[in-house]
Design a protein around this motif. Structure first.
Motif, PDB file in Angstrom:
ATOM      1  N   LEU A   1      27.624  33.769  17.446  1.00 58.31           N
ATOM      2  CA  LEU A   1      26.320  33.570  17.069  1.00 58.31           C
ATOM      3  C   LEU A   1      25.923  34.891  18.734  1.00 58.31           C
ATOM      4  CD1 LEU A   1      23.653  32.542  15.653  1.00 58.31           C
ATOM      5  CD2 LEU A   1      24.429  30.661  17.102  1.00 58.31           C
TER       6      LEU A   1
ATOM      7  N   ARG B   1      23.933  38.337  18.463  1.00 58.30           N
ATOM      8  CA  ARG B   1      21.883  37.664  19.130  1.00 58.30           C
ATOM      9  C   ARG B   1      21.865  39.441  20.211  1.00 58.30           C
ATOM     10  NH1 ARG B   1      18.760  33.942  18.335  1.00 58.30           N
ATOM     11  NH2 ARG B   1      18.000  34.480  19.945  1.00 58.30           N
TER      12      ARG B   1
ATOM     13  N   GLN C   1      19.988  33.787  11.335  1.00 57.83           N
ATOM     14  CA  GLN C   1      18.833  34.486  12.080  1.00 57.83           C
ATOM     15  C   GLN C   1      18.109  35.386  11.399  1.00 57.83           C
ATOM     16  OE1 GLN C   1      20.203  33.390  15.864  1.00 57.83           O
ATOM     17  NE2 GLN C   1      20.531  30.745  15.630  1.00 57.83           N
TER      18      GLN C   1
ATOM     19  N   ALA D   1      25.720  29.828  10.274  1.00 55.24           N
ATOM     20  CA  ALA D   1      25.079  30.248  11.787  1.00 55.24           C
ATOM     21  C   ALA D   1      23.939  31.377  12.508  1.00 55.24           C
ATOM     22  CB  ALA D   1      25.391  29.796  13.268  1.00 55.24           C
ATOM     23  N   VAL D   2      25.007  32.883  11.889  1.00 56.60           N
ATOM     24  CA  VAL D   2      24.732  33.927  11.852  1.00 56.60           C
ATOM     25  C   VAL D   2      23.745  34.192  11.287  1.00 56.60           C
ATOM     26  CG1 VAL D   2      24.715  35.910  12.248  1.00 56.60           C
ATOM     27  CG2 VAL D   2      26.292  34.776  13.831  1.00 56.60           C
TER      28      VAL D   2
ATOM     29  N   CYS E   1      30.557  29.352  10.675  1.00 61.01           N
ATOM     30  CA  CYS E   1      30.559  30.194  12.007  1.00 61.01           C
ATOM     31  C   CYS E   1      29.394  31.672  11.091  1.00 61.01           C
ATOM     32  CB  CYS E   1      31.166  31.961  12.146  1.00 61.01           C
ATOM     33  SG  CYS E   1      33.071  30.504  13.198  1.00 61.01           S
TER      34      CYS E   1
END
Length: 190
Positions: free
Chosen positions: A174, A178, A31, A27-28, A24
């Protein structure tokens, strides 16, 4: 003359965070603009060179973490912590959602006195603002030896976006990141 002689060196910093499953967090943080690398791994336990299987038992004492190299001129350590406190629940001791055990604890492993101070300030600000209905239990400790996780854990969400856990757990975290931190998303992910 060396072709690199005209380039300015970038002073990167490290941030090491644990807040549930490393898939988790990875993935964040991948970006975010200014983040140069994110490595899933293990830290804070007693056994050298732990494996995923041994960490999952809870017997090693390691937390699943992400080890982040970032450019503090682009994204600050405080920014990384603000994201951290949005994408996981820092009020639950040793679990996140259905993931239970000390390996899923909320922890900030600091790499400098300045990071330690900032981490304590952010936690105090959260507590003073009563953002959560329960107290923040995030541990703040000096960074120990960090062990990279096995290769199949690296870039997990990017490689397996349709895997069940990724769709049910990683993707919503995610999306939450975002929606709240649009200004920090790297251009290639915007």
């Amino acid at each position: 003359m060396n072709e690199n002689s005209n380039k300015t060196a970038i002073d990167l910093e490290r941030a090491t965070l644990g807040g549930g499953c490393f898939w988790c967090l990875e993935a964040v943080y991948q970006q975010i603009q200014g983040v140069h690398s994110v490595v899933s791994g293990y830290a804070g336990g007693a056994r050298p060179n732990p494996s995923y299987e041994s960490v999952c038992t809870g017997a090693t004492g390691h937390a699943e973490i992400v080890d982040i190299l970032f450019d503090p001129q682009v994204v600050s350590f405080r920014d990384l912590l603000e994201i951290f406190f949005v994408i996981h629940d820092p009020t639950t001791l040793n679990y996140q959602g259905n993931d239970h055990g000390t390996q899923y604890r909320s922890v900030i492993f600091t790499h400098s006195a300045e990071q330690n101070q900032i981490a304590h300030e952010v936690v105090k600000e959260l507590e003073d603002a009563k953002i959560y209905s329960a107290s923040v239990v995030t541990q703040i400790e000096a960074a120990p030896i960090i062990y990279p996780a096995e290769e199949y854990h690296q870039n997990y969400f990017q490689q397996h976006p349709n895997q069940g856990y990724c769709m049910a757990v990683v993707a919503p975290k995610l999306a939450k990141f975002r929606a709240k931190f649009k200004a920090l998303i790297a251009p290639n992910y915007a």
